[in-house]
Design a protein around this motif. Structure first.
Motif, PDB file in Angstrom:
ATOM      1  N   UNK A 216       0.830  -1.204   0.000  1.00  0.00           N
ATOM      2  CA  UNK A 216       0.000   0.000   0.000  1.00  0.00           C
ATOM      3  C   UNK A 216       0.866   1.256   0.000  1.00  0.00           C
ATOM      4  N   UNK A 217       1.983   1.220   0.715  1.00  0.00           N
ATOM      5  CA  UNK A 217       2.913   2.356   0.728  1.00  0.00           C
ATOM      6  C   UNK A 217       3.592   2.511  -0.629  1.00  0.00           C
ATOM      7  N   UNK A 218       3.992   1.396  -1.232  1.00  0.00           N
ATOM      8  CA  UNK A 218       4.604   1.433  -2.557  1.00  0.00           C
ATOM      9  C   UNK A 218       3.611   1.992  -3.569  1.00  0.00           C
ATOM     10  N   UNK A 219       2.380   1.523  -3.503  1.00  0.00           N
ATOM     11  CA  UNK A 219       1.347   2.001  -4.428  1.00  0.00           C
ATOM     12  C   UNK A 219       1.093   3.495  -4.247  1.00  0.00           C
ATOM     13  N   UNK A 220       1.085   3.967  -3.008  1.00  0.00           N
ATOM     14  CA  UNK A 220       0.890   5.401  -2.746  1.00  0.00           C
ATOM     15  C   UNK A 220       2.064   6.207  -3.299  1.00  0.00           C
ATOM     16  N   UNK A 221       3.289   5.723  -3.093  1.00  0.00           N
ATOM     17  CA  UNK A 221       4.467   6.397  -3.630  1.00  0.00           C
ATOM     18  C   UNK A 221       4.402   6.445  -5.150  1.00  0.00           C
ATOM     19  N   UNK A 222       4.024   5.346  -5.764  1.00  0.00           N
ATOM     20  CA  UNK A 222       3.942   5.293  -7.222  1.00  0.00           C
ATOM     21  C   UNK A 222       2.895   6.267  -7.761  1.00  0.00           C
ATOM     22  N   UNK A 223       1.766   6.398  -7.074  1.00  0.00           N
ATOM     23  CA  UNK A 223       0.749   7.372  -7.496  1.00  0.00           C
ATOM     24  C   UNK A 223       1.296   8.780  -7.357  1.00  0.00           C
ATOM     25  N   UNK A 224       1.950   9.048  -6.230  1.00  0.00           N
ATOM     26  CA  UNK A 224       2.497  10.375  -5.960  1.00  0.00           C
ATOM     27  C   UNK A 224       3.522  10.767  -7.004  1.00  0.00           C
ATOM     28  N   UNK A 225       4.398   9.842  -7.352  1.00  0.00           N
ATOM     29  CA  UNK A 225       5.485  10.152  -8.287  1.00  0.00           C
ATOM     30  C   UNK A 225       5.115   9.848  -9.732  1.00  0.00           C
ATOM     31  N   UNK A 226       3.877   9.455  -9.980  1.00  0.00           N
ATOM     32  CA  UNK A 226       3.385   9.174 -11.329  1.00  0.00           C
ATOM     33  C   UNK A 226       4.231   8.104 -12.020  1.00  0.00           C
ATOM     34  N   UNK A 227       4.570   7.062 -11.279  1.00  0.00           N
ATOM     35  CA  UNK A 227       5.319   5.945 -11.833  1.00  0.00           C
ATOM     36  C   UNK A 227       4.340   4.993 -12.518  1.00  0.00           C
ATOM     37  N   UNK A 228       4.664   4.538 -13.718  1.00  0.00           N
ATOM     38  CA  UNK A 228       3.724   3.758 -14.516  1.00  0.00           C
ATOM     39  C   UNK A 228       4.137   2.321 -14.780  1.00  0.00           C
ATOM     40  N   UNK A 229       5.162   1.832 -14.113  1.00  0.00           N
ATOM     41  CA  UNK A 229       5.607   0.473 -14.423  1.00  0.00           C
ATOM     42  C   UNK A 229       5.914  -0.316 -13.163  1.00  0.00           C
ATOM     43  N   UNK A 230       4.930  -0.481 -12.314  1.00  0.00           N
ATOM     44  CA  UNK A 230       5.117  -1.278 -11.101  1.00  0.00           C
ATOM     45  C   UNK A 230       4.379  -2.597 -11.298  1.00  0.00           C
ATOM     46  N   UNK A 231       5.140  -3.653 -11.382  1.00  0.00           N
ATOM     47  CA  UNK A 231       4.579  -4.995 -11.488  1.00  0.00           C
ATOM     48  C   UNK A 231       5.316  -5.886 -10.500  1.00  0.00           C
ATOM     49  N   UNK A 232       4.923  -7.135 -10.409  1.00  0.00           N
ATOM     50  CA  UNK A 232       5.480  -8.012  -9.389  1.00  0.00           C
ATOM     51  C   UNK A 232       6.900  -8.466  -9.700  1.00  0.00           C
ATOM     52  N   UNK A 233       7.409  -8.127 -10.875  1.00  0.00           N
ATOM     53  CA  UNK A 233       8.807  -8.389 -11.182  1.00  0.00           C
ATOM     54  C   UNK A 233       9.724  -7.349 -10.573  1.00  0.00           C
ATOM     55  N   UNK A 234       9.185  -6.177 -10.222  1.00  0.00           N
ATOM     56  CA  UNK A 234      10.023  -5.154  -9.599  1.00  0.00           C
ATOM     57  C   UNK A 234       9.539  -4.772  -8.199  1.00  0.00           C
ATOM     58  N   UNK A 235       8.977  -5.764  -7.534  1.00  0.00           N
ATOM     59  CA  UNK A 235       8.715  -5.688  -6.095  1.00  0.00           C
ATOM     60  C   UNK A 235       9.419  -6.894  -5.489  1.00  0.00           C
ATOM     61  N   UNK A 236      10.356  -6.634  -4.593  1.00  0.00           N
ATOM     62  CA  UNK A 236      11.122  -7.706  -3.965  1.00  0.00           C
ATOM     63  C   UNK A 236      10.592  -8.001  -2.577  1.00  0.00           C
TER      64      UNK A 236
END
Length: 186
Positions: free
Chosen positions: A54-74
């Motif tokens: 949930x924190x990662x998702x919030x950061x990604x929304x804040x920074x407008x990151x468009x490529x978060x998938x389960x290959x780049x979550x460790x």
């Protein structure tokens, strides 16, 4: 980009790009997607149910990151989840506005929508909003460091690029921005 390509396979969207901001470091952990295929759905669900996701998702929304998938979550030591690969950060300001390039949206928010029950998905969004409360003070605390990085990558303002970056981060740091964006109240 050639040096970066030696270290990892880049998405096809990068084929005709000579330069892009990137940084590399070593992070201990195993990608959620690397878990045995038969257990991937459990690994994915566990990730989505974590406070870290949930924190990662919030950061990604804040920074407008468009490529978060389960290959780049460790999944790191102690069961924590760590985000890596931030190439598409500030998507509108750095990619669309400057290069005209568009990428398909990948996000933990979309994965949560698909993989969680409606009740758990609502809770996921509420927890994202709660995590977003830390964006404005966090930005203020590291303002100087971010400015140094931006000025190193973009030593000349390049037609308002630096102003666009600060505008995007400040706008998205405003109280209730993410709540309004997601249509939930915390």
């Amino acid at each position: 980009m050639d040096k970066l390509r030696e270290s990892l396979e880049l998405p096809p969207e990068f084929d005709h790009i000579d330069q892009c901001p990137a940084w590399c470091c070593e992070v201990a952990g195993k990608a959620v997607k690397q878990v045995n295929k038969w257990a991937y759905w459990v690994s994915r669900r566990n990730c989505l149910n974590s406070k870290d996701a949930q924190k990662i998702a919030a950061f990604d929304q804040w920074t407008d990151l468009r490529d978060r998938h389960f290959g780049n979550v460790l999944r790191g030591a102690g069961g924590t989840y760590i985000s890596i690969d931030h190439e598409t950060i500030l998507y509108e300001a750095l990619w669309v506005k400057r290069t005209g390039r568009r990428f398909d949206l990948n996000s933990l928010l979309e994965s949560a929508k698909e993989g969680l029950s409606p009740e758990k998905f609502l809770r996921f969004k509420v927890e994202m909003v709660n995590a977003a409360d830390k964006h404005a003070p966090g930005l203020a605390a590291v303002w100087g460091d971010i400015a140094a990085i931006i000025n190193t990558i973009y030593p000349r303002d390049n037609g308002g690029l630096v102003a666009d970056i600060w505008y995007a981060l400040n706008l998205r740091s405003q109280e209730n921005w993410l709540a309004d964006e997601l249509g939930v109240m915390a």
